[in-house]
Design an enzyme around this catalytic site. Structure first.
Site, PDB file in Angstrom:
ATOM      1  CD  GLN A  11      -3.125   0.740   2.250  1.00  0.00           C
ATOM      2  OE1 GLN A  11      -3.080  -0.158   2.724  1.00  0.00           O
ATOM      3  NE2 GLN A  11      -3.900   1.650   2.510  1.00  0.00           N
ATOM      4  CB  SER A  92       2.714  -4.371   3.875  1.00  0.00           C
ATOM      5  OG  SER A  92       1.719  -4.497   4.914  1.00  0.00           O
ATOM      6  CG  LEU A  93      -1.674  -5.306  -0.392  1.00  0.00           C
ATOM      7  CD1 LEU A  93      -2.952  -6.131   0.213  1.00  0.00           C
ATOM      8  CD2 LEU A  93      -2.241  -4.254  -1.073  1.00  0.00           C
ATOM      9  NE  ARG A 117      -2.931  -7.133   5.502  1.00  0.00           N
ATOM     10  CZ  ARG A 117      -2.259  -6.448   5.165  1.00  0.00           C
ATOM     11  NH1 ARG A 117      -2.507  -5.604   4.249  1.00  0.00           N
ATOM     12  NH2 ARG A 117      -1.026  -6.174   5.768  1.00  0.00           N
ATOM     13  CG  HIS A 203       2.664  -3.264   9.731  1.00  0.00           C
ATOM     14  ND1 HIS A 203       2.113  -4.640   9.499  1.00  0.00           N
ATOM     15  CD2 HIS A 203       2.605  -2.525   8.697  1.00  0.00           C
ATOM     16  CE1 HIS A 203       1.999  -4.542   8.021  1.00  0.00           C
ATOM     17  NE2 HIS A 203       2.254  -3.133   7.596  1.00  0.00           N
ATOM     18  CD  GLN A 252       1.664  -8.186   6.863  1.00  0.00           C
ATOM     19  OE1 GLN A 252       0.714  -7.646   6.900  1.00  0.00           O
ATOM     20  NE2 GLN A 252       2.226  -8.457   5.609  1.00  0.00           N
TER      21      GLN A 252
END
Length: 310
Positions: A11, A92-93, A117, A203, A252
């Site tokens: 993202q 991440s994503l 999510r 996070h 995560q």
């Protein structure tokens, strides 16, 4: 035949119009957007190609759009070139994109997961005076020490959230704690301390409600062993066990993204040829700082694909 390790952006890399040229070229890219549209209940192609940057950047919109756009570019690459995937990792994503590319999670399930999510992360951030700050030009150990010191003072929780590359770490926390940490970081010699335009303290433990919801969503999804090497974010480790991957994906959202450590592991195990698939060149830029000896080819557009050797 081309071969390499795939990297997928997270993202923040999204762009209005990403993968549009691949979509207009037809093939699997169209099928992916059409299937995602049916799953999501809104026209994902229209959102991705024609919306404004602010609408696209909303977490619940950005996550499925970036996932599908990156996979559309990858499928167009596979249609037009012979390509052997040696492994994959995502920022991440981008982990979800990587796992789909490695056939660990079915595309339809991943679309549902990343939409959920995004919703969960957006919801978790509401009603909390939290945020994130990017810290440039300071060693990770100094940042960790200052975060721990500020947290221990009772002002509020602040923690490292993204270890992006040497000299670039993002921190997450309560607003007051972030402000105090920012002052301390500047005094310690940070080159720049920049607030990030995000809707929550991603996070970090502030996302615990999102973690619980994501854990439930992941429990309903079938997962297989990845077809090639997969390196995750939360542990910066090669993972093969589906249950371990499922558990790490839920962690995560509340633990730091260890991208620098993950990239060092991959390069240290002998993979030095990378293809960044998706919009932008974030992964390529970070890799230059992490492992200058590695080569990263950014594949953002149909023209990038056509320029690759056969």
């Amino acid at each position: 035949m081309l071969k390499g390790f795939l990297l997928f952006p997270g993202q923040g890399a999204q762009l209005v119009g990403m993968a549009k040229d691949c979509y207009e070229a037809g093939g699997y890219a169209v099928a992916l957007f059409e299937e995602a549209t049916e799953i999501l209940g809104f026209d994902l192609a229209d959102l991705t190609f024609n919306s404004d940057p602010e609408t696209l950047a909303r977490t619940e919109n950005c996550q499925p759009a970036l996932l599908v756009a990156s996979l559309a570019i990858l499928d167009t690459l596979r249609e037009r070139k012979q390509f052997k995937v040696l492994g994959a990792a995502g920022l991440s994503l981008g982990e979800y994109t990587a796992l789909t590319a490695l056939e660990s999670i079915d595309f339809a399930d991943t679309v549902r997961l990343v939409r959920r999510r995004g919703e969960l992360m957006e919801e978790a951030g509401r009603g909390q005076d939290t945020g994130m700050v990017s810290v440039l030009g300071l060693e990770s150990a100094a940042i960790e020490e200052i975060c721990a010191k500020v947290t221990a003072s009772g002002i509020g929780l602040v923690v490292p959230a993204n270890y992006n590359c040497p000299g670039q770490v993002a921190i997450s926390g309560a607003r007051a704690a972030l402000e105090k940490a920012s002052e301390e970081l500047k005094a310690a010699g940070a080159r720049r301390v920049l607030p990030l335009n995000v809707s929550g303290a991603f996070h970090s433990p502030f996302m615990e409600r999102a973690r619980k919801g994501l854990e439930a969503a992941l429990a309903e999804v079938s997962m297989r062993k990845p077809m090639a090497k997969f390196v995750n974010n939360a542990d910066a480790a090669v993972m093969t066990d589906p249950e371990g991957i499922r558990e790490a994906l839920s962690r995560q959202v509340v633990e730091p993204v260890r991208w620098e450590q993950a990239c060092r592991l991959i390069v240290g195990q002998g993979d030095t040829m990378f293809y960044e698939v998706g919009p932008g060149k974030v992964c390529a830029g970070l890799m230059k700082r992490i492992a200058p000896e590695a080569t990263v080819v950014s594949v953002n557009t149909l023209a990038d694909i056509e320029a690759l050797p056969d």
